[in-house]
Design a protein around this motif. Structure first.
Motif, PDB file in Angstrom:
ATOM      1  N   SER A  37      33.648  38.849  64.425  1.00  0.00           N
ATOM      2  CA  SER A  37      32.596  37.995  63.881  1.00  0.00           C
ATOM      3  C   SER A  37      33.219  36.725  63.328  1.00  0.00           C
ATOM      4  O   SER A  37      34.199  36.779  62.571  1.00  0.00           O
ATOM      5  N   PHE A  38      32.638  35.593  63.695  1.00  0.00           N
ATOM      6  CA  PHE A  38      33.093  34.298  63.199  1.00  0.00           C
ATOM      7  C   PHE A  38      32.118  33.842  62.116  1.00  0.00           C
ATOM      8  O   PHE A  38      30.926  33.663  62.373  1.00  0.00           O
ATOM      9  N   LEU A  39      32.623  33.643  60.918  1.00  0.00           N
ATOM     10  CA  LEU A  39      31.784  33.297  59.781  1.00  0.00           C
ATOM     11  C   LEU A  39      31.844  31.806  59.495  1.00  0.00           C
ATOM     12  O   LEU A  39      32.792  31.122  59.889  1.00  0.00           O
ATOM     13  N   GLU A  72      35.383  30.155  54.866  1.00  0.00           N
ATOM     14  CA  GLU A  72      36.515  31.049  54.593  1.00  0.00           C
ATOM     15  C   GLU A  72      36.192  32.057  53.498  1.00  0.00           C
ATOM     16  O   GLU A  72      36.652  33.205  53.534  1.00  0.00           O
ATOM     17  N   THR A 121      33.412  33.634  52.854  1.00  0.00           N
ATOM     18  CA  THR A 121      32.676  34.764  53.410  1.00  0.00           C
ATOM     19  C   THR A 121      33.557  35.607  54.326  1.00  0.00           C
ATOM     20  O   THR A 121      33.520  36.846  54.272  1.00  0.00           O
ATOM     21  N   ALA A 122      34.347  34.951  55.166  1.00  0.00           N
ATOM     22  CA  ALA A 122      35.216  35.691  56.090  1.00  0.00           C
ATOM     23  C   ALA A 122      36.225  36.547  55.337  1.00  0.00           C
ATOM     24  O   ALA A 122      36.447  37.715  55.676  1.00  0.00           O
ATOM     25  N   THR A 123      36.835  35.987  54.291  1.00  0.00           N
ATOM     26  CA  THR A 123      37.833  36.730  53.520  1.00  0.00           C
ATOM     27  C   THR A 123      37.212  37.956  52.861  1.00  0.00           C
ATOM     28  O   THR A 123      37.804  39.045  52.851  1.00  0.00           O
ATOM     29  N   GLN A 164      36.654  40.587  55.498  1.00  0.00           N
ATOM     30  CA  GLN A 164      37.945  41.174  55.883  1.00  0.00           C
ATOM     31  C   GLN A 164      38.361  42.251  54.885  1.00  0.00           C
ATOM     32  O   GLN A 164      38.872  43.313  55.264  1.00  0.00           O
ATOM     33  N   ALA A 195      36.622  40.009  60.818  1.00  0.00           N
ATOM     34  CA  ALA A 195      35.965  38.747  60.483  1.00  0.00           C
ATOM     35  C   ALA A 195      36.976  37.615  60.563  1.00  0.00           C
ATOM     36  O   ALA A 195      38.131  37.767  60.148  1.00  0.00           O
ATOM     37  N   PHE A 196      36.523  36.476  61.082  1.00  0.00           N
ATOM     38  CA  PHE A 196      37.404  35.330  61.310  1.00  0.00           C
ATOM     39  C   PHE A 196      36.733  34.056  60.812  1.00  0.00           C
ATOM     40  O   PHE A 196      35.503  33.933  60.841  1.00  0.00           O
ATOM     41  N   TYR A 197      37.569  33.127  60.354  1.00  0.00           N
ATOM     42  CA  TYR A 197      37.071  31.789  60.048  1.00  0.00           C
ATOM     43  C   TYR A 197      37.904  30.783  60.822  1.00  0.00           C
ATOM     44  O   TYR A 197      39.096  30.615  60.555  1.00  0.00           O
TER      45      TYR A 197
END
Length: 389
Positions: A170-172, A175, A177-179, A182, A188-190
């Protein structure tokens, strides 16, 4: 692989802004030799057509334009317009189309994410609607977390869909939200926010470069945008004449209903269609009643004043949530107070060079740097090249 050894992707998206993001990633994928088809869930897919991405043959415009989450009366209008039947046909089409592709790309919120899961194929999620900035920032939560637990803007069932084995990642949209996702064990990736792509200025505007200029963003959907425009004209009428005013307008809006609301002494107000990047870069400050365009202006380091409207999109609830998402760059006020707020912002920009630098750094943190669509496409290509990786 298909006979031409090209990976193939089905892109699902559910809204005007989501179609923009999906079409940018789709275009980047085609540039990497990956063929893409798209299914816009709530609109006609204009963004895909503009970029030459073929559509699956099932589109129907709903009255809400996808804004049922802001006003549940819009859901009733969509239901009366045949939403349930359309959704059933879309689900059947997604299942058939997904059997012919290697990956489903879901762009938006839980609706395309759920459809991607339903497809039975591997899928990737690009989350455009949700952010932990609605609840907290880098310093912590805006208010006490429920039962002492960390708050996530993604609800448990959304996180469940993102945690399935068939979900490659998933690309958020930021950063923060992604962190947080994770830390919950999600892939999850940013890689940046595709909303900030393709905003380079293309030309010049007939404005005096030595005078401040306020950009107007009334939104994209009539009749709401015309109501927003009438409120904005109340503000414009009170601005000093040395402040230039111009508007970036959607192709959906006609000139006559806008011009008839412009104060007579402001007949020099410039109306611009089709060059948002140039308009956004030129702005000293922005008066906005819009969604994606407001976020893009903040990402470019522009201070924004917003006014709550009647909706269906830019309601008081939406406007307040937007201030949490975008932080200190956005000033939510009333038509009566907005002229003074805008003048205070312009005075500070003129007297405090550090303020402009703070706005740019803030925009970069909240919205990211250009090139996200290319970076996301490159990661998708890597997954397609190595399905087990």
């Amino acid at each position: 692989m298909n006979p031409q050894n090209l990976a193939r992707v089905l892109c699902l998206s559910n809204g005007h802004g989501e179609d923009e993001v999906g079409s940018r990633i789709a275009l980047a994928l085609t540039g990497l030799g990956i063929s893409v088809q798209a299914l816009p869930i709530v609109g006609e897919g204009t963004a895909y057509c503009r970029r030459g991405i073929p559509l699956l043959p099932l589109t129907q415009v709903m009255p809400s334009g996808g804004f049922i989450y802001q006003d549940w009366r819009q859901l009733w209008r969509d239901l009366r317009a045949g939403l349930l039947g359309l959704t059933g046909r879309q689900l059947a089409l997604v299942r058939r189309a997904a059997a012919q592709v290697e990956l489903v790309l879901a762009v938006g919120d839980i609706v395309p994410l759920l459809m991607a899961w339903w497809s039975g194929s591997p899928y990737v999620f690009v989350g455009t609607a949700k952010s932990d900035y609605y609840w907290r920032d880098e310093q912590g939560p805006y208010r006490r977390a429920w039962m002492g637990q960390p708050v996530s803007d993604y609800l448990p069932w959304e996180r469940w869909l993102m945690a399935r084995r068939r979900c490659r990642g998933s690309f958020l949209r930021d950063e923060l939200t992604a962190t947080a996702l994770q830390k919950r064990g999600l892939r999850a990736f940013y890689l940046g926010n595709p909303m900030m792509d393709d905003l380079e200025p293309r030309g010049e505007l007939p404005l005096d470069p030595d005078r401040p200029a306020v950009l107007l963003l009334p939104g994209s959907r009539p009749p709401e945008a015309y109501r927003n425009w009438a409120l904005m004209m109340q503000v414009v009428e009170q601005l000093p004449p040395e402040i230039q005013v111009y508007a970036a307008l959607s192709p959906n809006l006609e000139r006559a209903p806008l011009q008839e609301k412009i104060p007579s002494w402001r007949r020099d107000l410039l109306l611009v269609w089709g060059d948002f990047g140039t308009c956004a870069h030129r702005a000293t400050a922005v008066l906005a009643m819009a969604g994606t365009a407001t976020e893009q202006c903040v990402g470019l380091g522009k201070p924004v004043v917003t006014l709550p409207g009647e909706g269906p999109q830019f309601t008081p609830r939406f406007a307040e949530a937007q201030t949490r998402l975008l932080g200190s760059a956005v000033h939510l006020t009333s038509p009566q107070q907005a002229p003074a707020v805008l003048c205070q912002i312009l005075d500070r920009l003129a007297s405090d060079p550090a303020y402009a630098a703070q706005l740019r750094a803030h925009g970069q943190r909240r919205m990211g740097s250009p090139g996200a669509a290319q970076r996301i496409a490159a990661q998708i290509k890597a997954w397609l090249s190595n399905p087990a990786g």
